[in-house]
Design a protein around this motif. Structure first.
Motif, PDB file in Angstrom:
ATOM      1  N   SER A   1       0.846  -1.206   0.000  1.00 44.42           N
ATOM      2  CA  SER A   1       0.000   0.000   0.000  1.00 44.42           C
ATOM      3  C   SER A   1       0.880   1.255   0.000  1.00 44.42           C
ATOM      4  O   SER A   1       2.088   1.176   0.209  1.00 44.42           O
TER       5      SER A   1
ATOM      6  N   GLY B   1      -5.762  -4.572   1.030  1.00 46.21           N
ATOM      7  CA  GLY B   1      -6.975  -4.861   1.817  1.00 46.21           C
ATOM      8  C   GLY B   1      -8.122  -3.945   1.421  1.00 46.21           C
ATOM      9  O   GLY B   1      -7.914  -2.797   1.017  1.00 46.21           O
ATOM     10  N   LEU B   2      -9.347  -4.436   1.548  1.00 52.38           N
ATOM     11  CA  LEU B   2     -10.519  -3.636   1.164  1.00 52.38           C
ATOM     12  C   LEU B   2     -10.715  -2.446   2.103  1.00 52.38           C
ATOM     13  O   LEU B   2     -11.156  -1.377   1.670  1.00 52.38           O
ATOM     14  N   ASP B   3     -10.365  -2.614   3.382  1.00 47.41           N
ATOM     15  CA  ASP B   3     -10.489  -1.486   4.329  1.00 47.41           C
ATOM     16  C   ASP B   3      -9.552  -0.357   3.939  1.00 47.41           C
ATOM     17  O   ASP B   3      -9.915   0.818   3.983  1.00 47.41           O
ATOM     18  N   TYR B   4      -8.331  -0.752   3.555  1.00 47.88           N
ATOM     19  CA  TYR B   4      -7.371   0.263   3.120  1.00 47.88           C
ATOM     20  C   TYR B   4      -7.901   1.004   1.893  1.00 47.88           C
ATOM     21  O   TYR B   4      -7.827   2.242   1.823  1.00 47.88           O
TER      22      TYR B   4
ATOM     23  N   LYS C   1     -10.892   1.545   0.975  1.00 53.87           N
ATOM     24  CA  LYS C   1     -11.963   2.448   1.369  1.00 53.87           C
ATOM     25  C   LYS C   1     -11.371   3.719   1.979  1.00 53.87           C
ATOM     26  O   LYS C   1     -11.751   4.827   1.616  1.00 53.87           O
ATOM     27  N   ASP C   2     -10.401   3.547   2.871  1.00 51.77           N
ATOM     28  CA  ASP C   2      -9.795   4.704   3.549  1.00 51.77           C
ATOM     29  C   ASP C   2      -9.071   5.611   2.561  1.00 51.77           C
ATOM     30  O   ASP C   2      -9.212   6.836   2.607  1.00 51.77           O
TER      31      ASP C   2
ATOM     32  N   ASN D   1     -11.529   7.452   0.284  1.00 52.30           N
ATOM     33  CA  ASN D   1     -12.185   8.557   1.013  1.00 52.30           C
ATOM     34  C   ASN D   1     -11.253   9.753   1.143  1.00 52.30           C
ATOM     35  O   ASN D   1     -11.645  10.905   0.952  1.00 52.30           O
TER      36      ASN D   1
ATOM     37  N   GLU E   1     -15.676  -5.003  -5.899  1.00 49.50           N
ATOM     38  CA  GLU E   1     -15.380  -4.570  -4.525  1.00 49.50           C
ATOM     39  C   GLU E   1     -14.046  -3.839  -4.457  1.00 49.50           C
ATOM     40  O   GLU E   1     -13.798  -3.051  -3.543  1.00 49.50           O
TER      41      GLU E   1
ATOM     42  N   HIS F   1     -13.511   1.608  -5.847  1.00 47.41           N
ATOM     43  CA  HIS F   1     -12.807   2.682  -5.149  1.00 47.41           C
ATOM     44  C   HIS F   1     -11.993   3.578  -6.092  1.00 47.41           C
ATOM     45  O   HIS F   1     -11.314   4.487  -5.630  1.00 47.41           O
TER      46      HIS F   1
END
Ligand SMILES: *Cc1c(COP(=O)(O)O)cnc(C)c1O
Length: 335
Positions: free
Chosen positions: A110, A145-148, A150-151, A154, A183, A187
């Motif tokens: 990342s 990761g999907l959470d990353y 998203k963050d 955003n 998914e 993003h």
């Protein structure tokens, strides 16, 4: 030959060759090639975008994406070892007058949001205008990761930066996570995907984005010499790649795991198993005799790139039996 240099070495399947032979074609620069149009519609649908554009290569798709997002004097933020930064001849800078701002990747592939934040230029006549963040998924076989996602998306939205994904192997990432590729792609403002790697097509990538973005991208593709004529001949293989070859990537991931576990038992080889996530294994030799090893392997019908660490890539044209053979031959070399 067991060729582990890259997944770009894959040959088209018999089904692809049949489809290519029978493809309906037209002049794609006029938008007349039904097979290209079908591939573009299919790619857009799969990745959840309005439109898509068939390109000659991943390099061309990324270049077109960068030059469509950024104007002369703008800047994009990317990883220090990003393909679009170091392995594409600096095309965005060379032809596009777009400045790259590379930052170090984190160990998981990342780009840390605080590091991105620090590199966004102020509105100041001394500085470029920061316009875009470019991520890579997978990066060196590692899945974001999907959470990353998203963050970071955003954050980009907050800072009014566009997001491009170099998704050369994005289907490896979705298969690994067990999620629909949307998914991941949802993003981003644009995503490039290689059809000619693990998916097995002989040639081509697709770039996905909004209708307006792809209209702009089609113009730049023509400028870049990528306006192809009866391109349905190659797009036909791409249709099979995206519709039938995705789930098979699981086998490649499984084979990489077999290979990594076997090689990790050899004392002269170090492998970080946390990095073995999809179809790549990075094997570090404790002694720098990699050229000698590569020569030995070649005599035993195994091809690798002589770098240290050695990047070993699994794909549809190597089997789990081949992995066992590679492990045995390398064990034989060190004993
Ligand atoms: C292979 C690759 C590309 C470019 O693809 P080509 O078709 O070889 O031009 C872009 N990004 C990544 C991460 C790649 O692995």
């Amino acid at each position: 030959m067991i060729d582990l240099r890259s997944d770009t070495v894959t040959k088209p399947t018999e089904e692809m060759r049949q489809a290519m032979a029978q493809a309906e074609v037209g002049d794609d620069v006029y938008g007349d090639d039904p097979t290209v149009n079908k591939l573009q519609a299919l790619a857009a649908e799969k990745l959840g975008f309005e439109s898509a554009l068939f390109t000659c290569s991943g390099t061309q798709a990324n270049f077109i994406a960068l030059i469509s997002h950024c104007q002369r004097g703008d800047e994009y933020i990317c990883g220090q070892q990003a393909h679009s930064y170091i392995y594409e001849g600096g095309g965005a800078a060379v032809f596009g007058s777009i400045q790259p701002q590379p930052i170090e990747f984190e160990a998981d592939g990342s780009l840390a949001i605080d590091k991105i934040s620090q590199k966004i230029k102020p509105d100041d006549i001394h500085c470029t205008r920061t316009k875009l963040v470019c991520l890579e998924n997978t990066h060196s076989g590692k899945v974001l990761g999907l959470d990353y996602l998203k963050d970071v998306s955003n954050f980009a939205q907050e800072k009014k930066l566009a997001m491009h994904l170099d998704g050369a192997r994005v289907f490896n990432a979705s298969v690994k996570l067990g999620v629909d590729v949307k998914e991941i792609s949802r993003h981003f403002d644009s995503v490039s995907v290689c059809l000619s790697k693990g998916l097995g097509a002989p040639i081509g990538s697709v770039l996905c984005g909004s209708k307006d973005f792809i209209t702009e991208a089609a113009r730049w593709r023509k400028v870049a010499g990528g306006g192809m004529r009866q391109a349905g001949i190659i797009a036909a293989a791409g249709i099979i790649a995206v519709s039938k070859e995705v789930q098979r990537l699981e086998d490649d991931h499984h084979n990489a795991e077999i290979l990594a576990k076997g090689l990790a038992e050899i004392p002269q080889i170090n492998i970080d198993m946390n990095q073995v996530q999809t179809n790549m294994v990075f094997a570090e030799l404790t002694m720098n005799n990699v050229q000698q090893l590569a020569d030995y392997l070649k005599q035993n019908n195994i091809l690798i790139n002589a770098s240290n660490p050695i990047r070993l890539v699994t794909h549809k044209d190597v089997s789990s039996e081949d992995m066992r053979q590679v492990i045995e031959v390398i064990k034989g070399y060190f004993s």
